[in-house]
Enzyme design. Sequence first.
Site, mmCIF file in Angstrom:
data_model
loop_
_atom_site.group_PDB
_atom_site.id
_atom_site.type_symbol
_atom_site.label_atom_id
_atom_site.label_comp_id
_atom_site.label_asym_id
_atom_site.label_seq_id
_atom_site.Cartn_x
_atom_site.Cartn_y
_atom_site.Cartn_z
ATOM 1 C CB ALA A 143 -0.962 0.126 1.185
ATOM 2 C CG ASP A 151 5.734 5.595 -7.113
ATOM 3 O OD1 ASP A 151 5.734 6.402 -6.113
ATOM 4 O OD2 ASP A 151 6.156 5.932 -8.205
ATOM 5 C CG HIS A 182 1.927 -2.036 -21.787
ATOM 6 N ND1 HIS A 182 1.198 -2.734 -20.928
ATOM 7 C CD2 HIS A 182 2.833 -1.322 -21.062
ATOM 8 C CE1 HIS A 182 1.495 -2.352 -19.490
ATOM 9 N NE2 HIS A 182 2.510 -1.423 -19.726
ATOM 10 N NE ARG A 216 -3.435 12.914 -30.393
ATOM 11 C CZ ARG A 216 -3.829 13.555 -31.026
ATOM 12 N NH1 ARG A 216 -3.329 13.693 -32.371
ATOM 13 N NH2 ARG A 216 -4.879 14.313 -30.869
ATOM 14 C CG LEU A 225 -9.653 7.975 -42.501
ATOM 15 C CD1 LEU A 225 -8.902 6.503 -42.346
ATOM 16 C CD2 LEU A 225 -11.115 7.431 -43.049
#
Length: 489
Positions: A13, A16, A241, A376, A385
Amino acid sequence: EPDSNLSITIVGASGDLAKKKIFPALFALFYEDCLPENFTVFGYARSKMTDEELRSMISKTLTCRIDKSENCGDKMDQFLTRCFYHSGQYNSEEHFLELDGKLEEKEAGRLSNRLFYLSIPPNIFVDVVRCASLKASSTTGWTRVIVEKPFGRDFESSGQLTRCLKQYLTEDQIFRIDHYLGKELVENLSVLRFSNLVFEPLWSRNYIRNVQLIFSEDFGTEGRGGYFDNYGIIRDIMQNHLLQILALFAMETPVSLDAEDIRNEKVKVLKSMRPLLLEDMVVGQYKGHSRGGKLYPGYTDDPTVPKNSVTPTFAAAALFINNARWDGVPFLMKAGKALHTKRAEIRVQFRHVPGNLYKRNFGTDLDKATNELVLRVQPDEAVYLKINNKVPGLGMRLDRSDLNLLYSARYPKEIPDAYERLLLDAIEGERRLFIRSDELDAAWTLFTPLLKELEDKKIAPELYPYGSRGPVGAHYLAAKHNVRWGDLS
Ligand code: BG6
């Protein structure tokens, strides 16, 4: 059950992530009435702290993103009265048993569900899971555990971690977070593709020339050098990711929007890719650079990083999917720290129009006429587009312009943080945005041989100045596949 209780324990806890993301996200959910009537939040960590001290620590980072009015302060106070702290060792069953006692007291005999968020270094994952599951599991409702990456360092260690966790938990109880999947624009990717006739039929090698996944940060590893040097940018950003975005982008149409259906398709795409080779990858590392009278330190200037470190802080890669839909289409990824800008985006470059009637208006560079769809992800969320358009006037001059959907202009409401969505999903048992163990295995299969080779051969990264556009090698890699990086052109 309407009267049931939810206990959320954040292990680690005082770290960061807990301070910056988890507590604020819980507060936002509370503010939006997304938490059950009866809930408590427990912070668990080694340092001694009172409930009051925890409250004062987290109140510093709670922000009222939703509502700047005075009411927000009241809500914050209400939230803080539900927060408590328990100090304990991470490997002590006894200390988790004490936590269990405190949780029970708050649960007051109601049916209760328990969520544990492990915001701790990976070397103590298994200890915490053992102690929490043996001593502090719910006996009346569900128990779920959210874990953050790194999930191991390679195929082997990740598999080992999974096996250890599964001694104490079922796969259904494990929620492996990849916070990029909780980002608004990443969720929107499937909506754009599957609910627009102008996109859905184009989503294949027949119309798409290449896909680019770009992540850049304009700061270095300041303060995190110790962690980072063990992992590097490929493990920190690409293997998770960016690869997750790629899988979502390229998967076949799932049978439904159910978590298992979606994750089945993602695994299939990952398994259709060949593991990366050295020649598919360019690695870089930032070096110190002085600009405007200020000296920006290089990666190895960080005292927690070995002087001779060859850990990449930048990488670019070309990946290919060997299936009927994507055969031959390069998927390019680029991720870097200490670059000139902070940005994450998905760019889709379409093929040329066959026999383009207006060819001569583009001179010799037909690439300037390709349509490009850009999502983005951040900052300034947008979908745009690039299309060819006639410049108004008597002549015939063409211009590549944007059909631009800028979120801040179209949707005045603030966009929730990724952690809010993911925490809510975990509470509701929605697994769509969490990583299943076979997905994780497939992701490591792609990157492990390359990582091993980079490390065994101690391949020297190409140095690039702090704040620059990254190593030139990234351009050669793209050019080899007949691609230009969309963010640089
Ligand atoms: C984390 C990485 O997963 O993602 C960090 O470990 C990185 O190195 C961060 O800075 C980026 O997340 P965001 O949401 O700020 O783009």
